[in-house]
Design a protein around this motif. Structure first.
Motif, mmCIF file in Angstrom:
data_model
loop_
_atom_site.group_PDB
_atom_site.id
_atom_site.type_symbol
_atom_site.label_atom_id
_atom_site.label_comp_id
_atom_site.label_asym_id
_atom_site.label_seq_id
_atom_site.Cartn_x
_atom_site.Cartn_y
_atom_site.Cartn_z
ATOM 1 N N GLY A 38 5.643 10.134 7.954
ATOM 2 C CA GLY A 38 5.811 10.945 6.745
ATOM 3 C C GLY A 38 5.541 10.087 5.525
ATOM 4 N N LEU A 39 4.312 10.076 5.084
ATOM 5 C CA LEU A 39 3.891 9.169 4.021
ATOM 6 C C LEU A 39 3.501 10.008 2.814
ATOM 7 C CD1 LEU A 39 3.283 6.086 3.934
ATOM 8 C CD2 LEU A 39 0.947 6.636 4.548
ATOM 9 N N ALA A 40 4.337 9.994 1.766
ATOM 10 C CA ALA A 40 4.057 10.855 0.619
ATOM 11 C C ALA A 40 2.994 10.248 -0.285
ATOM 12 C CB ALA A 40 5.336 11.093 -0.174
ATOM 13 N N ASP A 41 2.952 8.919 -0.293
ATOM 14 C CA ASP A 41 2.106 8.233 -1.252
ATOM 15 C C ASP A 41 1.821 6.828 -0.734
ATOM 16 O OD1 ASP A 41 0.731 8.017 -3.553
ATOM 17 O OD2 ASP A 41 2.449 8.199 -4.896
ATOM 18 N N TRP A 42 0.739 6.223 -1.189
ATOM 19 C CA TRP A 42 0.428 4.855 -0.778
ATOM 20 C C TRP A 42 1.070 3.904 -1.793
ATOM 21 C CZ3 TRP A 42 -2.032 3.693 3.771
ATOM 22 C CH2 TRP A 42 -2.245 2.328 3.995
ATOM 23 N N THR A 43 2.288 3.471 -1.509
ATOM 24 C CA THR A 43 3.076 2.696 -2.470
ATOM 25 C C THR A 43 3.013 1.200 -2.148
ATOM 26 O OG1 THR A 43 5.003 2.862 -1.043
ATOM 27 C CG2 THR A 43 4.722 4.606 -2.690
ATOM 28 N N PRO A 44 3.525 0.348 -3.057
ATOM 29 C CA PRO A 44 3.601 -1.088 -2.760
ATOM 30 C C PRO A 44 4.404 -1.372 -1.481
ATOM 31 C CG PRO A 44 3.957 -0.718 -5.095
ATOM 32 C CD PRO A 44 3.892 0.637 -4.464
ATOM 33 N N ALA A 45 5.426 -0.569 -1.179
ATOM 34 C CA ALA A 45 6.211 -0.774 0.050
ATOM 35 C C ALA A 45 5.333 -0.543 1.283
ATOM 36 C CB ALA A 45 7.413 0.175 0.078
ATOM 37 N N VAL A 46 4.464 0.440 1.213
ATOM 38 C CA VAL A 46 3.537 0.713 2.322
ATOM 39 C C VAL A 46 2.560 -0.450 2.448
ATOM 40 C CG1 VAL A 46 1.741 2.280 3.167
ATOM 41 C CG2 VAL A 46 3.729 3.202 1.970
ATOM 42 N N GLU A 47 2.065 -0.873 1.321
ATOM 43 C CA GLU A 47 1.113 -1.995 1.266
ATOM 44 C C GLU A 47 1.697 -3.227 1.950
ATOM 45 O OE1 GLU A 47 -2.562 -3.088 0.009
ATOM 46 O OE2 GLU A 47 -1.674 -1.186 -0.532
ATOM 47 N N ARG A 48 2.956 -3.539 1.623
ATOM 48 C CA ARG A 48 3.620 -4.709 2.214
ATOM 49 C C ARG A 48 3.812 -4.526 3.712
ATOM 50 N NH1 ARG A 48 6.591 -4.526 -2.506
ATOM 51 N NH2 ARG A 48 8.268 -3.334 -1.540
ATOM 52 N N ALA A 49 4.192 -3.330 4.120
ATOM 53 C CA ALA A 49 4.467 -3.078 5.539
ATOM 54 C C ALA A 49 3.203 -3.210 6.380
ATOM 55 C CB ALA A 49 5.078 -1.690 5.716
ATOM 56 N N VAL A 50 2.098 -2.775 5.831
ATOM 57 C CA VAL A 50 0.842 -2.724 6.574
ATOM 58 C C VAL A 50 0.175 -4.104 6.676
ATOM 59 C CG1 VAL A 50 -1.520 -1.831 6.340
ATOM 60 C CG2 VAL A 50 0.411 -0.276 6.159
ATOM 61 N N ALA A 51 0.493 -4.980 5.701
ATOM 62 C CA ALA A 51 -0.147 -6.303 5.673
ATOM 63 C C ALA A 51 0.129 -7.068 6.967
ATOM 64 C CB ALA A 51 0.362 -7.090 4.467
ATOM 65 N N GLY A 52 -0.913 -7.476 7.643
ATOM 66 C CA GLY A 52 -0.775 -8.288 8.853
ATOM 67 C C GLY A 52 -0.405 -7.506 10.100
ATOM 68 N N ALA A 53 -0.362 -6.181 10.020
ATOM 69 C CA ALA A 53 0.008 -5.388 11.196
ATOM 70 C C ALA A 53 -1.146 -5.321 12.192
ATOM 71 C CB ALA A 53 0.406 -3.977 10.768
ATOM 72 N N ASP A 54 -0.792 -5.209 13.483
ATOM 73 C CA ASP A 54 -1.802 -5.014 14.523
ATOM 74 C C ASP A 54 -2.152 -3.538 14.655
ATOM 75 O OD1 ASP A 54 -1.857 -7.782 15.787
ATOM 76 O OD2 ASP A 54 0.278 -7.305 15.779
ATOM 77 N N VAL A 55 -1.096 -2.725 14.629
ATOM 78 C CA VAL A 55 -1.271 -1.283 14.794
ATOM 79 C C VAL A 55 -0.464 -0.573 13.711
ATOM 80 C CG1 VAL A 55 -0.871 0.702 16.317
ATOM 81 C CG2 VAL A 55 -1.553 -1.504 17.293
ATOM 82 N N VAL A 56 -1.061 0.423 13.085
ATOM 83 C CA VAL A 56 -0.360 1.236 12.096
ATOM 84 C C VAL A 56 -0.507 2.704 12.492
ATOM 85 C CG1 VAL A 56 -0.248 1.953 9.673
ATOM 86 C CG2 VAL A 56 -0.812 -0.424 10.247
ATOM 87 N N LEU A 57 0.607 3.319 12.828
ATOM 88 C CA LEU A 57 0.610 4.764 13.115
ATOM 89 C C LEU A 57 1.052 5.454 11.843
ATOM 90 C CD1 LEU A 57 2.156 3.710 16.281
ATOM 91 C CD2 LEU A 57 0.694 5.714 16.511
ATOM 92 N N LEU A 58 0.210 6.331 11.306
ATOM 93 C CA LEU A 58 0.548 6.875 9.997
ATOM 94 C C LEU A 58 0.328 8.382 9.915
ATOM 95 C CD1 LEU A 58 -2.027 5.898 7.253
ATOM 96 C CD2 LEU A 58 -2.576 5.825 9.647
ATOM 97 N N ASP A 59 0.805 8.916 8.806
ATOM 98 C CA ASP A 59 0.852 10.355 8.552
ATOM 99 C C ASP A 59 -0.540 10.987 8.572
ATOM 100 O OD1 ASP A 59 1.237 12.892 7.504
ATOM 101 O OD2 ASP A 59 2.709 12.228 6.016
#
Ligand code: MLT
Ligand code: MN
Ligand code: ZN
Length: 298
Positions: free
Chosen positions: A197-218
């Motif tokens: 449930g991703l309402a917006d692409w925020t700095p918190a999302v940016e930080r979470a995604v950095a360096g991830a192998d897999v991102v399951l998203l909205d």
């Protein structure tokens, strides 16, 4: 780390029982159905956690061999449930788990309160099993069994409709009604992000995604106007707490590296079809649509 994608549809599933739209019709004809959004994750392949508890949970659990009990026992590998929201499509399955001997449920403070008052799953479950409710705070990692670590990140203040009038201190400006999780493991390098449930692409999302192998998203909607166009209503996806695929895709394209998988697809979304139009555009951004039953090993 192991991930089993248990379900990939938004609330209602695909097909939705009362819907005869083109996508639901296609799913009925071809049998290419999707169950409602839910994930299982494990650090060591033995202790497993659900992320969300979908209304389709019973059949999802039965279809996942790693979640079967040890022969001759009721010793389930399921250690608990982490919630990304209090929405019904993420919480109705909690009642399906009432046969558990014990159950740990992780949720943010507002979600926990909603599930004890507006939709009193907590009090109901306590009549059937020993449920331990644990508060999740964005930015504070939770250590789980099997060397798994989960860190929530806040995604917004969108409440479930049933909790619209739930009173509570500071509720007005809370941003943790909806969260994502970033999973890491002890002694391993794997990093997985789950944000249905991703309402917006925020700095918190940016930080979470950095360096991830897999991102399951909205992946609820392909475009912001999809629902209005399909149903004749007026609701646009941003107001519903869902960033449309067309609007998140440029962010993914700018951040290559992770394997991006769209999940929580609404039954109006053409991307929910087998061989969907637009798949090439997704692939160009390192993305694809997640499928029910997908197993990811890192
Ligand atoms: C959502 O994802 O926005 C909610 O689950 C919608 C709903 O089914 O009520
Ligand atoms: Mn939903
Ligand atoms: Zn439909």
């Amino acid at each position: 780390m192991k991930i089993r994608v248990l379900g990939t549809a938004a609330g209602g599933g695909l097909p939705q029982w009362n819907c005869g739209c083109a996508e639901c019709g296609c799913a009925r004809r071809t049998g290419a159905a999707r169950s409602q959004d839910c994930l299982a994750v494990s650090g060591d392949g033995r202790a497993w956690y659900l992320v969300n508890a979908s209304p389709d949970l019973r059949s999802q659990l039965l279809a996942a061999p790693e979640l079967a009990p040890a022969p001759g026992t009721r010793d389930t590998p399921l250690r608990g449930v982490l919630l990304t929201s209090g929405e019904l499509d993420h919480t109705l399955g909690l009642l399906t788990l009432r046969e558990a001997a014990r159950l740990a449920v992780y949720a943010t403070a507002p979600v926990r309160r909603a599930l004890h008052r507006a939709f009193p799953v907590g009090p109901l479950l306590s009549c059937y099993t020993e449920a331990d409710w644990l508060t999740v705070t964005p930015g504070e990692p939770v250590e789980l069994a099997g060397g798994l670590r989960a860190e929530a990140f806040a995604l917004g203040g969108k409440r479930p409709r049933y909790a619209a009038d739930l009173p509570g201190e500071g509720e007005g400006d809370r941003t943790d009604w909806v969260t994502g999780y970033r999973f890491t493991e002890e002694g391993g390098a794997a990093r997985v992000v789950y944000a249905p449930g991703l309402a917006d692409w925020t700095p918190a999302v940016e930080r979470a995604v950095a360096g991830a192998d897999v991102v399951l998203l909205d992946g609820t909607f392909s475009t912001a106007d999809e629902l209005a166009e399909r149903t004749g209503g007026a609701r646009r996806s941003p107001g519903m707490g869902h960033l449309a695929v067309r609007d998140s895709l440029p962010h993914l394209a700018r951040r290559p590296g992770p394997r991006y998988l769209y999940t929580h697809l609404n039954n109006t979304n053409p991307l929910a079809r087998p061989d969907p139009p637009g798949a090439a555009e997704l692939a160009a951004a390192g993305a694809a649509v997640a499928e029910d039953g997908l197993l990811i090993e890192l």
